[in-house]
Design an enzyme around this catalytic site. Structure first.
Site, short mmCIF file in Angstrom:
data_model
loop_
_atom_site.label_atom_id
_atom_site.label_comp_id
_atom_site.label_asym_id
_atom_site.label_seq_id
_atom_site.Cartn_x
_atom_site.Cartn_y
_atom_site.Cartn_z
CB SER A 1 -8.76 -2.00 3.70
OG SER A 1 -9.25 -3.37 3.16
CD GLU B 1 -5.98 0.60 2.09
OE1 GLU B 1 -5.86 -0.60 2.47
OE2 GLU B 1 -7.12 0.93 1.26
NE ARG C 1 -4.01 -1.94 0.11
CZ ARG C 1 -3.96 -2.97 -0.22
NH1 ARG C 1 -2.98 -3.77 -0.88
NH2 ARG C 1 -5.17 -3.88 -0.01
N1 EPU Z 1 -11.09 -10.81 9.46
C1 EPU Z 1 -11.77 -10.87 10.82
N2 EPU Z 1 -12.93 -10.21 11.02
C2 EPU Z 1 -13.24 -9.16 9.98
C3 EPU Z 1 -12.54 -9.08 8.80
C4 EPU Z 1 -11.45 -9.86 8.59
O1 EPU Z 1 -11.68 -11.68 11.64
O2 EPU Z 1 -14.18 -8.48 10.23
C5 EPU Z 1 -10.03 -11.85 9.39
C6 EPU Z 1 -10.45 -12.77 8.47
O3 EPU Z 1 -11.21 -13.97 9.08
C7 EPU Z 1 -8.97 -13.27 7.92
C8 EPU Z 1 -8.26 -11.94 7.95
O4 EPU Z 1 -8.89 -11.43 8.97
O5 EPU Z 1 -8.25 -14.32 8.66
C9 EPU Z 1 -7.94 -11.49 6.66
O6 EPU Z 1 -9.54 -10.81 5.88
P1 EPU Z 1 -9.49 -10.56 4.56
O7 EPU Z 1 -9.31 -11.87 3.52
O8 EPU Z 1 -10.87 -10.35 4.13
O9 EPU Z 1 -8.45 -9.67 4.06
P2 EPU Z 1 -8.09 -8.01 4.53
O10 EPU Z 1 -6.67 -8.52 5.21
O11 EPU Z 1 -8.91 -7.81 5.56
C10 EPU Z 1 -6.80 -7.13 2.60
C11 EPU Z 1 -6.70 -5.98 1.72
C12 EPU Z 1 -8.20 -5.67 0.93
C13 EPU Z 1 -8.12 -7.14 -0.22
C14 EPU Z 1 -7.88 -8.39 0.72
C15 EPU Z 1 -7.86 -9.68 0.01
C16 EPU Z 1 -5.59 -4.28 3.04
C17 EPU Z 1 -5.81 -3.32 3.93
N3 EPU Z 1 -6.66 -4.93 2.86
O12 EPU Z 1 -8.06 -7.13 3.40
O13 EPU Z 1 -8.10 -4.83 -0.03
O14 EPU Z 1 -9.19 -7.24 -0.83
O15 EPU Z 1 -6.95 -8.61 1.63
O16 EPU Z 1 -6.90 -9.85 -0.61
O17 EPU Z 1 -4.78 -4.92 2.89
C18 EPU Z 1 -8.76 -2.35 0.21
O18 EPU Z 1 -7.41 -2.46 0.18
O19 EPU Z 1 -9.32 -1.55 0.06
C19 EPU Z 1 -8.91 -3.98 0.18
C20 EPU Z 1 -10.25 -3.98 -0.19
#
Ligand code: EPU
Length: 347
Positions: free
Chosen positions: A236, A332, A167
């Site tokens: 995010s 972000e 990012r």
């Molecule tokens: N999780 C929770 N609770 C929640 C949300 C997530 O426990 O409410 C846990 C999930 O269970 C999982 C972990 O967090 O174990 C990761 O969650 P997820 O796969 O949904 O991905 P993220 O880390 O929350 C990142 C990016 C997203 C991208 C996804 C998929 C960042 C800040 N965000 O989200 O990017 O789509 O991975 O690769 O790195 C964005 O930047 O706007 C964005 C949507």
């Protein structure tokens, strides 16, 4: 002859995905490099700061902006070179990101499929090095064409010049220096898939085709992330924090279930969504603004919120996460001040 149409008192609510009410004292749509130069000259003559607006999907705007808002509309998708298994394609900064990804999928150009359905425009994609499902856009960028405000010239930056990181990029580090006008992608004509992300591997199963991968990404995003049309948001809201190995060990000793992603440099990325959920913020609102019930990392404007409402909610989330986990979440999106310049986030 290129003519600028400078407008006054323009409502920017339609141009930002969080749907914040924001009125620009001066506003112009720019469809070419020549128009960009004219717009910058206009701003200089009238002693106005400039604010570059792209898809508005990663920006927090105040109610009033006294500056020249330059909305980048530069279009065009042109193949530059086709060589062996690769091709380079030059894309105007104003092209819609998702439409462009779909176009590459239709053409059977491999690389960007995991980044389908990300809101915004092509020119903003390198700025925060958009990433999802194991792919970051920087991996597929060849060069970036930008106007360099320090030397007053259009320049071409190589992938290395862009200093891509999680990012992050040179464009985020030096926000007033470059104005991106086009991005050149280097894509593969041979199948390349990144299916390491758990949900995706399962969803694609053994039907590994370019169309199916894109379709499954769209499906996964739609099932977790709110559509900005129904629930205005900027994706995010916080970055996933990167912890030192020691800090991570201490955290895991107390919270063994925290989702963790070891990085090549020894640090460990942890899931901000999990931290937020475990402070009770998932699905919780403070007035008009809250954290989404299906993905706690996404902040939603439920009813006509303004920037103050957004700040009240996000700083409360930061505060609670800091108290419980001793981690300061970093937002972000960029936050804009009334003079059009960037506000550093409240820590
Ligand atoms: N999780 C929770 N609770 C929640 C949300 C997530 O426990 O409410 C846990 C999930 O269970 C999982 C972990 O967090 O174990 C990761 O969650 P997820 O796969 O949904 O991905 P993220 O880390 O929350 C990142 C990016 C997203 C991208 C996804 C998929 C960042 C800040 N965000 O989200 O990017 O789509 O991975 O690769 O790195 C964005 O930047 O706007 C964005 C949507």
């Amino acid at each position: 002859m290129t003519v600028l149409n400078i407008q006054n008192g323009v409502q920017l609510q339609p141009f930002n995905t969080l749907k914040l009410n924001a009125v620009a004292s001066h506003y112009v749509e720019v469809g070419s490099k020549e128009m960009l130069i004219l717009a910058l000259e206009y701003a200089k003559q009238h002693q106005l700061n400039t604010l570059i607006l792209s898809g508005g999907s990663n920006i927090l705007l105040p109610k009033m902006i006294h500056a020249l808002v330059i909305h980048i509309h530069i279009q065009g998708i042109n193949v530059l070179v086709e060589h062996g298994d690769c091709l380079t394609v030059h894309v105007g900064a104003g092209e819609n990101w998702h439409e462009f990804v779909r176009y590459t999928t239709q053409k059977k150009w491999y690389g960007l499929q995991n980044l389908a359905l990300i809101p915004g425009r092509v020119g903003a994609s390198p700025v925060q090095n958009i990433g999802a499902y194991g792919v970051e856009v920087g991996e597929w960028i060849d060069t970036v064409e930008a106007y360099d405000q320090t030397c007053g010239q259009f320049v071409t930056l190589t992938k290395e010049d862009c200093a891509f990181a999680y990012r992050d990029s040179i464009f985020k580090q030096q926000p007033y220096r470059y104005i991106i006008v086009a991005v050149v992608f280097k894509l593969s004509k041979q199948p390349v898939f990144q299916l390491n992300y758990g949900d995706l591997k399962q969803a694609v199963a053994d039907h590994v085709t370019i169309d199916n991968v894109e379709q499954q990404i769209i499906h996964i995003r739609q099932s977790k992330l709110p559509d900005p049309k129904d629930f205005p948001n900027v994706g995010s809201f916080f970055k996933n924090p990167l912890l030192s190995a020691t800090q991570h060990q201490q955290l895991v000793a107390q919270f063994p279930h925290i989702p963790s992603y070891p990085q090549a440099d020894g640090r460990v990325k942890v899931a901000a969504g999990w931290l937020i959920e475990h402070t009770g913020w998932k699905g919780k609102r403070l007035g008009a603004v809250g954290m989404f019930a299906k993905q706690a990392l996404v902040l939603v404007n439920y009813e006509q919120a303004n920037l103050n409402d957004v700040c009240l909610t996000y700083t409360s989330v930061q505060h609670d996460v800091q108290n419980k986990f001793n981690i300061l979440l970093e937002p972000e999106p960029i936050m804009i001040k009334e003079n059009g310049l960037i506000q550093s986030h409240i820590g």
